[in-house]
Write a protein that holds these residues in place. Sequence first.
Motif, PDB file in Angstrom:
ATOM      1  N   VAL A  61      -8.249   8.383 -10.909  1.00 30.85           N
ATOM      2  CA  VAL A  61      -9.409   7.729 -10.306  1.00 30.85           C
ATOM      3  C   VAL A  61      -9.492   6.286 -10.770  1.00 30.85           C
ATOM      4  N   LYS A  62      -9.155   6.048 -12.019  1.00 33.63           N
ATOM      5  CA  LYS A  62      -9.147   4.662 -12.500  1.00 33.63           C
ATOM      6  C   LYS A  62      -8.098   3.854 -11.756  1.00 33.63           C
ATOM      7  N   SER A 116      -6.444  -4.744  -3.932  1.00 27.45           N
ATOM      8  CA  SER A 116      -5.932  -5.104  -2.604  1.00 27.45           C
ATOM      9  C   SER A 116      -7.007  -5.765  -1.765  1.00 27.45           C
ATOM     10  N   ALA A 117      -8.294  -5.407  -1.999  1.00 25.01           N
ATOM     11  CA  ALA A 117      -9.355  -6.104  -1.270  1.00 25.01           C
ATOM     12  C   ALA A 117      -9.377  -7.574  -1.641  1.00 25.01           C
ATOM     13  N   ILE A 118      -9.225  -7.856  -2.935  1.00 25.75           N
ATOM     14  CA  ILE A 118      -9.222  -9.252  -3.384  1.00 25.75           C
ATOM     15  C   ILE A 118      -8.009  -9.986  -2.818  1.00 25.75           C
ATOM     16  N   LEU A 156      -0.373   3.606  -3.000  1.00 27.59           N
ATOM     17  CA  LEU A 156      -1.217   4.780  -2.748  1.00 27.59           C
ATOM     18  C   LEU A 156      -0.568   6.101  -3.170  1.00 27.59           C
ATOM     19  N   LEU A 208      -6.445  -9.265  -0.056  1.00 30.26           N
ATOM     20  CA  LEU A 208      -6.629  -9.481   1.378  1.00 30.26           C
ATOM     21  C   LEU A 208      -7.608 -10.616   1.648  1.00 30.26           C
ATOM     22  N   LEU A 209      -8.634 -10.756   0.796  1.00 35.40           N
ATOM     23  CA  LEU A 209      -9.570 -11.862   0.993  1.00 35.40           C
ATOM     24  C   LEU A 209      -8.826 -13.196   0.875  1.00 35.40           C
ATOM     25  N   VAL A 219      -7.441  -0.274  -5.062  1.00 40.65           N
ATOM     26  CA  VAL A 219      -8.110  -0.671  -3.822  1.00 40.65           C
ATOM     27  C   VAL A 219      -8.878  -1.966  -4.038  1.00 40.65           C
ATOM     28  N   PHE A 220      -9.544  -2.076  -5.179  1.00 39.00           N
ATOM     29  CA  PHE A 220     -10.271  -3.307  -5.491  1.00 39.00           C
ATOM     30  C   PHE A 220      -9.326  -4.506  -5.469  1.00 39.00           C
ATOM     31  N   GLU A 247       0.827  -1.206   0.000  1.00 33.15           N
ATOM     32  CA  GLU A 247       0.000   0.000   0.000  1.00 33.15           C
ATOM     33  C   GLU A 247       0.859   1.253   0.000  1.00 33.15           C
ATOM     34  N   VAL A 306      -6.769   4.452  -8.695  1.00 33.98           N
ATOM     35  CA  VAL A 306      -6.975   4.245  -7.263  1.00 33.98           C
ATOM     36  C   VAL A 306      -8.114   3.263  -7.018  1.00 33.98           C
ATOM     37  N   LEU A 307      -9.168   3.334  -7.837  1.00 37.42           N
ATOM     38  CA  LEU A 307     -10.265   2.394  -7.618  1.00 37.42           C
ATOM     39  C   LEU A 307      -9.842   0.962  -7.905  1.00 37.42           C
ATOM     40  N   THR A 308      -9.123   0.754  -8.999  1.00 37.17           N
ATOM     41  CA  THR A 308      -8.689  -0.623  -9.279  1.00 37.17           C
ATOM     42  C   THR A 308      -7.650  -1.081  -8.274  1.00 37.17           C
TER      43      THR A 308
END
Lengths: 103, 480
Positions: free
Chosen positions: B161-162, B171-173, B141, B175-176, B168-169, B137, B164-166
């Motif tokens: 914006v493209k 990193s969520a995946i 970031l 982390l899952l 974060v998406f 991160e 940062v959204l991808t």
Amino acid sequence: MDITVIYYLVPSLIMFCCGVYGFVTRKNMIAMLISLELMLNSVDINFVVFNRYLFPGQLEGMFFTLFAIAIAAAETALAIAIIINIFRASKNIDVTDVTKMKF
Amino acid sequence: MDYSQFLVMKQEIALLVVFLLVFLCDTFMPKRSQGAIGWISIIAFAVATVFGFCPDLIYATGNAFSGMYSSGTAEIAIKNVLNIGALIVMIQALRWAQQDMVKVRRGEFYELLLVTLFGMYLMISSRHFLLFVIGLETASLPLAAMVAFDKHRYESHEAAVKYVLTAVFSSAIFLLGLSFVYGLTGTLYFDGIAVATMASGISTLLVISLAFVIAGIGFKLSLVPFHLWTADVYQGAPTPVTSYLSVISKGAAAFAFLIVLWKAFGTVYSQAWEWMLYALIILTITIGNLFAMRQRNMKRFLAFSSISQAGYIMLGVIAFNSLGLTALMYYVLVYIFSNLAAFGVIGAIENATGKVHMDDYKGLYKTNPRLAFTMMLAMFSLAGIPPFAGFFSKFFIFTGAINQGSVAIYVLVLIALINTIISLYYYLLVVKAMFISQDDCTIANFRSACSERFALWVCVAGIIGVGIVSCVYNYLYQMA
């Protein structure tokens, strides 16, 4: 009734899937950001639950969650700052309009 | 607590010192002497880079923080490689940072760049997923802020914006996947995960969570099918940031990917992730190539070229032997020189005329022969034409992969080889536009800034020298 680990994992996975669904279908960037938060939070639940139920002797998952929350906050702050920039530039935060570059 | 363990992270400390220096200068220097900030950060960072090569000072290999952080010779070598690339990017960015719109914030640009580099260091050296995520991160970031740096250009915001959204998406995946790995093994140490997966064997949940982990890092590396953000972000971001994204960020992510897969999941190599990478590599190289053909904007074109190059880099990961590790480091080094040469030329032309379209490059040889020649060298090196470094890096990465020995890998290398030939088409398209096309060039002759010329000379020396001077490969081989 015993509350086992599965009672936490299923809601957290549903939450994650809601987040993915929202990220894909929402048109407003702030709503997309909320969906992302949903995904990140469901992962935090996973970590805490695994730690609490499967490995109660340690704190690794809990600490990971603490850091993950802080990181998620940083991500949100940054994303909102960028979305505000977009709004200033075009008075609009609808993703279907952010299409100047395409292939 | 034993504070002497901080001495293991000497390169990180050097980088922090540079960062603090730039930060203090940016904060406290009077307005009129702010112009020197670029040079101050370049010189300080150059000292840190040279420091990384001093064996007596730097070779403090070992672990710190009860094994969360580890620094071996391979890590030191890859950090040195990244340092060289970052230094060239900083030099290239000087001219851009002097523009009126950017000038007031130029200190921030160098600070953000150093911070992301710090995150990449942590990613490379971490042996615990907590430190890895923090590094990931920290690396991604501030990059979003850098992509949004051209405040006056709408494309820059759109790209940010493209991105940062991808990011974060992804990193969520990631982390899952990680949370399920934690649930299965009960630890986040790489060694602990390796031991636990060895003991428990392969399970469906492990394969699924590993797929999530690979998808998460694949986003950062822009492997197909996680590449959709790449072209837009590369096009919209300021050119120095694009070059930084395409070489340094990608090289660090590739090496971190290798560390994660080898150290944490090495015990389930053939059951779990070999075939996943297999499919990813074929898709990445082929689709990157096919989409690169139809691009007319130079930055988008290089974006797809860099996607397909990422596929070649992954061949070093799937090789799963020390030869693959060396080949990966070597490939990243050569890729840094070639791609930065290409971006240097694009940046110089963009700074002088604002043109980034391939049609504008027609007949460039007549008006700006040196730039055209540099671009040609970069294209030849990226395509892998023999006397240049790109050929040797491809050669070593194929050798490393073949050494792994299975029939499937032979087929994979064959597919990669065929794709190298396909890639010649679009790389030569640029060369054809510059040299053969008879149209009148729309770019008048101009003299690029001294910093830009210096960076290009370094890149050209790298393209020609790294392949021929064998001590570079030997250095990496000894370190690996």
